[in-house]
Write a protein that holds these residues in place. Structure first.
Motif, mmCIF file in Angstrom:
data_model
loop_
_atom_site.group_PDB
_atom_site.id
_atom_site.type_symbol
_atom_site.label_atom_id
_atom_site.label_comp_id
_atom_site.label_asym_id
_atom_site.label_seq_id
_atom_site.Cartn_x
_atom_site.Cartn_y
_atom_site.Cartn_z
ATOM 1 N N UNK A 22 0.798 -1.231 0.000
ATOM 2 C CA UNK A 22 0.000 0.000 0.000
ATOM 3 C C UNK A 22 0.837 1.290 0.000
ATOM 4 N N UNK A 23 2.094 1.212 0.366
ATOM 5 C CA UNK A 23 2.924 2.418 0.485
ATOM 6 C C UNK A 23 3.890 2.631 -0.663
ATOM 7 N N UNK A 24 4.062 1.638 -1.519
ATOM 8 C CA UNK A 24 5.085 1.765 -2.556
ATOM 9 C C UNK A 24 4.788 2.942 -3.482
ATOM 10 N N UNK A 25 3.600 3.024 -3.993
ATOM 11 C CA UNK A 25 3.283 4.108 -4.934
ATOM 12 C C UNK A 25 3.038 5.453 -4.232
ATOM 13 N N UNK A 26 2.167 5.545 -3.273
ATOM 14 C CA UNK A 26 1.893 6.891 -2.764
ATOM 15 C C UNK A 26 2.995 7.483 -1.873
ATOM 16 N N UNK A 40 12.643 -0.950 -8.272
ATOM 17 C CA UNK A 40 11.690 -1.560 -7.336
ATOM 18 C C UNK A 40 11.410 -3.031 -7.648
ATOM 19 N N UNK A 41 11.347 -3.389 -8.926
ATOM 20 C CA UNK A 41 10.989 -4.754 -9.308
ATOM 21 C C UNK A 41 12.021 -5.782 -8.841
ATOM 22 N N UNK A 42 13.234 -5.348 -8.517
ATOM 23 C CA UNK A 42 14.302 -6.272 -8.138
ATOM 24 C C UNK A 42 14.138 -6.830 -6.718
ATOM 25 N N UNK A 45 12.065 -10.521 -6.169
ATOM 26 C CA UNK A 45 12.764 -11.763 -6.505
ATOM 27 C C UNK A 45 14.011 -12.005 -5.655
ATOM 28 N N UNK A 46 14.765 -10.950 -5.348
ATOM 29 C CA UNK A 46 15.969 -11.139 -4.530
ATOM 30 C C UNK A 46 15.581 -11.639 -3.145
ATOM 31 N N UNK A 47 14.621 -10.977 -2.506
ATOM 32 C CA UNK A 47 14.220 -11.405 -1.165
ATOM 33 C C UNK A 47 13.609 -12.799 -1.184
ATOM 34 N N UNK A 48 12.863 -13.140 -2.216
ATOM 35 C CA UNK A 48 12.270 -14.481 -2.291
ATOM 36 C C UNK A 48 13.352 -15.547 -2.318
ATOM 37 N N UNK A 49 14.361 -15.352 -3.150
ATOM 38 C CA UNK A 49 15.471 -16.311 -3.210
ATOM 39 C C UNK A 49 16.175 -16.380 -1.854
#
Length: 152
Positions: A22-26, A40-42, A45-49
């Motif tokens: 909820x906070x990423x965009x606003x 931001x898109x990185x 996937x990094x945290x998931x791995x």
């Protein structure tokens, strides 16, 4: 047991993602970012791995049940670092408090380093599996400190 460790770490990832979404965009998107901030898109996937690798490391230590007391202490440390990790996103994104989140991140890095040391006595591979997590955590600490500094 491996599935349990993976589920636990991915639960922490889910909580973090729900706190951040909820906070990423606003909020986050309009903040001045520190130098070397990745796109931001990185992060997902990094945290998931890293969460999956954390789970595998804990599972490897759990498998070495022959050192029961050291094993238990190491896994308790692992749990504490995961708890510190779980606190970060709700504080940073949910409460919009980078300064307090920085304290959680520093605590997490200390706990990860202690976990690596404890895992090393039981299973060297498990310890090595946590090194990229510590490296990314140190980088994330730099980013967190940068956000705090630039947006105080």
């Amino acid at each position: 047991m491996l599935a349990g460790f993976v589920a636990l770490t991915l639960l922490v990832a889910l909580v973090g993602g729900m706190a951040a979404a909820p906070s990423v965009r606003p909020w986050y998107a309009v903040l001045p970012h520190p130098p070397a901030s990745p796109p931001d898109w990185l992060f997902a996937p990094v945290w998931t791995v890293l969460y999956i690798v954390m789970a595998v490391a804990a599972w490897r230590v759990w498998l070495r049940g022959d050192l029961l007391i050291d094993n238990r202490r190491a896994l308790v440390l692992w749990g504490w670092q995961l708890g510190a990790n779980a606190v970060w996103a709700p504080v940073f994104f949910g409460l919009h408090r980078p300064g307090i989140a920085l304290i959680a991140m520093i605590a997490m890095n200390i706990l990860v380093a202690l976990t690596i040391a404890a895992f090393r006595r039981i299973d060297r591979m498990a310890a090595w599996l946590l090194v990229p997590y510590l490296a990314w955590g140190i980088f994330a600490t730099y980013l967190n400190a940068g956000f705090w500094w630039l947006n105080r």
